[in-house]
Design an enzyme around this catalytic site. Structure first.
Site, PDB file in Angstrom:
ATOM      1  N   ARG A   1      -5.511   2.999  11.590  1.00 26.17           N
ATOM      2  CA  ARG A   1      -5.165   1.596  11.782  1.00 26.17           C
ATOM      3  C   ARG A   1      -6.028   0.946  12.849  1.00 26.17           C
ATOM      4  O   ARG A   1      -5.871  -0.233  13.122  1.00 26.17           O
ATOM      5  CB  ARG A   1      -3.714   1.513  12.222  1.00 26.17           C
ATOM      6  CG  ARG A   1      -2.763   1.022  11.121  1.00 26.17           C
ATOM      7  CD  ARG A   1      -1.461   0.763  11.812  1.00 26.17           C
ATOM      8  NE  ARG A   1      -0.458   0.064  11.097  1.00 26.17           N
ATOM      9  CZ  ARG A   1       0.449   0.604  10.308  1.00 26.17           C
ATOM     10  NH1 ARG A   1       0.384   1.865   9.987  1.00 26.17           N
ATOM     11  NH2 ARG A   1       1.410  -0.148   9.804  1.00 26.17           N
TER      12      ARG A   1
ATOM     13  N   ARG B   1      14.376  -3.153   7.777  1.00 21.43           N
ATOM     14  CA  ARG B   1      13.910  -2.445   8.973  1.00 21.43           C
ATOM     15  C   ARG B   1      13.707  -3.419  10.136  1.00 21.43           C
ATOM     16  O   ARG B   1      13.263  -4.542   9.928  1.00 21.43           O
ATOM     17  CB  ARG B   1      12.582  -1.743   8.666  1.00 21.43           C
ATOM     18  CG  ARG B   1      12.747  -0.307   8.273  1.00 21.43           C
ATOM     19  CD  ARG B   1      11.510   0.288   7.675  1.00 21.43           C
ATOM     20  NE  ARG B   1      10.271  -0.188   8.286  1.00 21.43           N
ATOM     21  CZ  ARG B   1       9.063   0.068   7.771  1.00 21.43           C
ATOM     22  NH1 ARG B   1       8.949   0.766   6.660  1.00 21.43           N
ATOM     23  NH2 ARG B   1       7.991  -0.379   8.359  1.00 21.43           N
TER      24      ARG B   1
ATOM     25  N   ARG C   1      11.930  -6.861   1.845  1.00 20.94           N
ATOM     26  CA  ARG C   1      11.863  -5.396   1.810  1.00 20.94           C
ATOM     27  C   ARG C   1      13.187  -4.787   2.254  1.00 20.94           C
ATOM     28  O   ARG C   1      13.842  -5.292   3.156  1.00 20.94           O
ATOM     29  CB  ARG C   1      10.766  -4.891   2.766  1.00 20.94           C
ATOM     30  CG  ARG C   1       9.408  -5.175   2.270  1.00 20.94           C
ATOM     31  CD  ARG C   1       8.400  -4.087   2.505  1.00 20.94           C
ATOM     32  NE  ARG C   1       8.203  -3.649   3.853  1.00 20.94           N
ATOM     33  CZ  ARG C   1       7.068  -3.084   4.262  1.00 20.94           C
ATOM     34  NH1 ARG C   1       6.057  -2.937   3.428  1.00 20.94           N
ATOM     35  NH2 ARG C   1       6.949  -2.665   5.484  1.00 20.94           N
TER      36      ARG C   1
ATOM     37  N   LYS D   1       0.817  -1.221   0.000  1.00 19.34           N
ATOM     38  CA  LYS D   1       0.000   0.000   0.000  1.00 19.34           C
ATOM     39  C   LYS D   1       0.849   1.268   0.000  1.00 19.34           C
ATOM     40  O   LYS D   1       0.449   2.268  -0.582  1.00 19.34           O
ATOM     41  CB  LYS D   1      -1.024   0.003   1.128  1.00 19.34           C
ATOM     42  CG  LYS D   1      -0.451  -0.059   2.524  1.00 19.34           C
ATOM     43  CD  LYS D   1      -1.570  -0.147   3.530  1.00 19.34           C
ATOM     44  CE  LYS D   1      -1.062  -0.065   4.950  1.00 19.34           C
ATOM     45  NZ  LYS D   1       0.133  -0.888   5.270  1.00 19.34           N
TER      46      LYS D   1
HETATM   47  P1  AMP Z   1       4.271   1.416   8.620  1.00 20.08           P
HETATM   48  O1  AMP Z   1       5.467   2.080   8.036  1.00 20.08           O
HETATM   49  O2  AMP Z   1       2.972   2.054   8.188  1.00 20.08           O
HETATM   50  O3  AMP Z   1       4.242  -0.059   8.411  1.00 20.08           O
HETATM   51  O4  AMP Z   1       4.336   1.656  10.207  1.00 20.08           O
HETATM   52  C1  AMP Z   1       5.408   1.177  10.981  1.00 20.08           C
HETATM   53  C2  AMP Z   1       5.016   1.173  12.453  1.00 20.08           C
HETATM   54  O5  AMP Z   1       4.666   2.507  12.872  1.00 20.08           O
HETATM   55  C3  AMP Z   1       3.793   0.348  12.798  1.00 20.08           C
HETATM   56  O6  AMP Z   1       4.085  -1.029  12.986  1.00 20.08           O
HETATM   57  C4  AMP Z   1       3.338   1.022  14.089  1.00 20.08           C
HETATM   58  O7  AMP Z   1       4.156   0.665  15.182  1.00 20.08           O
HETATM   59  C5  AMP Z   1       3.596   2.483  13.792  1.00 20.08           C
HETATM   60  N1  AMP Z   1       2.413   3.125  13.171  1.00 20.08           N
HETATM   61  C6  AMP Z   1       2.314   3.625  11.910  1.00 20.08           C
HETATM   62  N2  AMP Z   1       1.090   4.132  11.685  1.00 20.08           N
HETATM   63  C7  AMP Z   1       0.380   3.934  12.827  1.00 20.08           C
HETATM   64  C8  AMP Z   1      -0.956   4.216  13.231  1.00 20.08           C
HETATM   65  N3  AMP Z   1      -1.842   4.791  12.389  1.00 20.08           N
HETATM   66  N4  AMP Z   1      -1.321   3.880  14.485  1.00 20.08           N
HETATM   67  C9  AMP Z   1      -0.464   3.316  15.345  1.00 20.08           C
HETATM   68  N5  AMP Z   1       0.799   2.991  15.030  1.00 20.08           N
HETATM   69  C10 AMP Z   1       1.235   3.300  13.788  1.00 20.08           C
END
Ligand code: AMP
Length: 214
Positions: A88, A160, A127, A13
Site C-alpha cells: 500500500r 465496519r 458494505r 479488489k
Molecule cells: P483493508 O481491509 O485492506 O481495506 O484494510 C483495512 C485497514 O487495515 C486499512 O485501512 C489499514 O489501516 C490497514 N492495512 C491493511 N493493509 C495494510 C497495509 N498493506 N499497510 C498498512 N496498513 C494496512
C-alpha cells in the site's frame, strides 16, 4: 501465479481477489483480514494495528512488511498467491520486491481495479462485513440471502468502523497520497494491468481472467 491487487478502498479488489484465489487455486492473502484476525484474538500485533485502522490510517510499514514476507513463504503459497491490500506504500513495494529477489522470484501481475472517487463513498456505505468469518457483502451489489445475516456462518453483519463515511474520505486521501504511486511503480516494472471496476462484478472478473488466462 503471483498477483497484486491495486485499487482504492471499496473498489472491489477484495471480492475479485477471492474469486481469483478460488479459480486459480492459490491463497488469498489480505493484510486487512490478517490485522482484523489479530484484533479479534487480542494479539500484540492486533492492539498496535487497531489504533491506526480505526482512524483510517495505514499500519506502519515495518509491521506490515514482515508479516507478508513471512506469509508468502508458507507451503500453501508455493504455487503463487493473490495479495489484497498489500503493498500500500512505495516502501512496502520495495520491501516485497527485495524479499522476492532474495527468494529468486518476482510478481507476475499487478491488477488495478479502477473506480473513480465519486463512486467509492456510495459503495462503501453499503458494505457489510461478517467479523466472524471475514465474508463481505454489499446491500445493493452483493446482498446476503437474509438481510443482515452472513450466508456462510449465520453471524450478524456490521458496517465496519473504517467503512463509516467520515473514515472513508480519510482512507481515500491516504490512498491517493500513499498507494496510488504504486500504479507508476508497477507500470515501470512492466506488470501493471488495469480493469474498469465500475462494471458489474462478474464482468470485472471476466476482464481479469482475460488478462491472467483461463
Ligand atoms: P483493508 O481491509 O485492506 O481495506 O484494510 C483495512 C485497514 O487495515 C486499512 O485501512 C489499514 O489501516 C490497514 N492495512 C491493511 N493493509 C495494510 C497495509 N498493506 N499497510 C498498512 N496498513 C494496512
Amino acid at each position: 501465479m503471483k498477483i497484486i491487487m491495486l485499487g482504492a478502498p471499496g473498489a472491489g479488489k477484495g471480492t475479485q481477489a477471492k474469486k481469483i484465489a478460488a479459480k486459480y487455486g492459490i491463497p488469498h492473502i489480505s493484510t486487512g483480514d490478517i490485522f482484523r484476525a489479530n484484533i479479534k484474538n487480542g494479539t500484540e500485533l492486533g492492539k498496535k494495528a487497531k489504533t491506526f485502522m480505526d482512524q483510517g490510517l495505514l499500519v506502519p510499514d515495518e509491521l506490515t512488511c514482515d508479516l507478508v514476507v513471512d506469509r508468502i513463504q508458507q507451503p500453501d503459497a508455493a504455487n503463487g498467491y493473490v495479495l489484497d491490500g498489500f503493498p500500500r506504500t512505495i516502501p512496502q513495494a520495495e520491501c516485497l520486491t527485495a524479499a522476492l529477489a532474495k527468494l529468486g522470484s518476482k510478481m507476475d501481475y499487478a491488477i488495478n481495479v479502477d473506480v473513480p472517487d465519486e463512486n467509492i463513498v456510495t459503495r462503501m456505505g453499503g458494505r457489510r462485513a461478517c467479523l466472524k468469518c471475514g465474508a463481505t457483502y454489499h446491500i445493493v451489489y452483493a446482498a446476503p440471502k437474509a438481510e443482515g445475516i452472513c450466508d456462510t456462518c449465520g453471524e450478524a453483519l456490521v458496517l465496519r468502523e473504517d467503512d463509516k463515511p467520515e473514515t472513508v474520505q480519510k482512507r481515500l486521501n491516504v490512498y491517493h497520497d500513499q498507494t496510488q504511486p504504486l500504479i507508476d511503480y508497477y507500470t515501470k516494472e512492466g506488470i501493471l494491468k488495469s480493469v474498469d471496476g465500475t462494471k458489474a462484478l462478474e464482468e470485472v472478473f471476466q476482464d481479469i481472467v482475460a488478462i491472467l488466462g483461463e
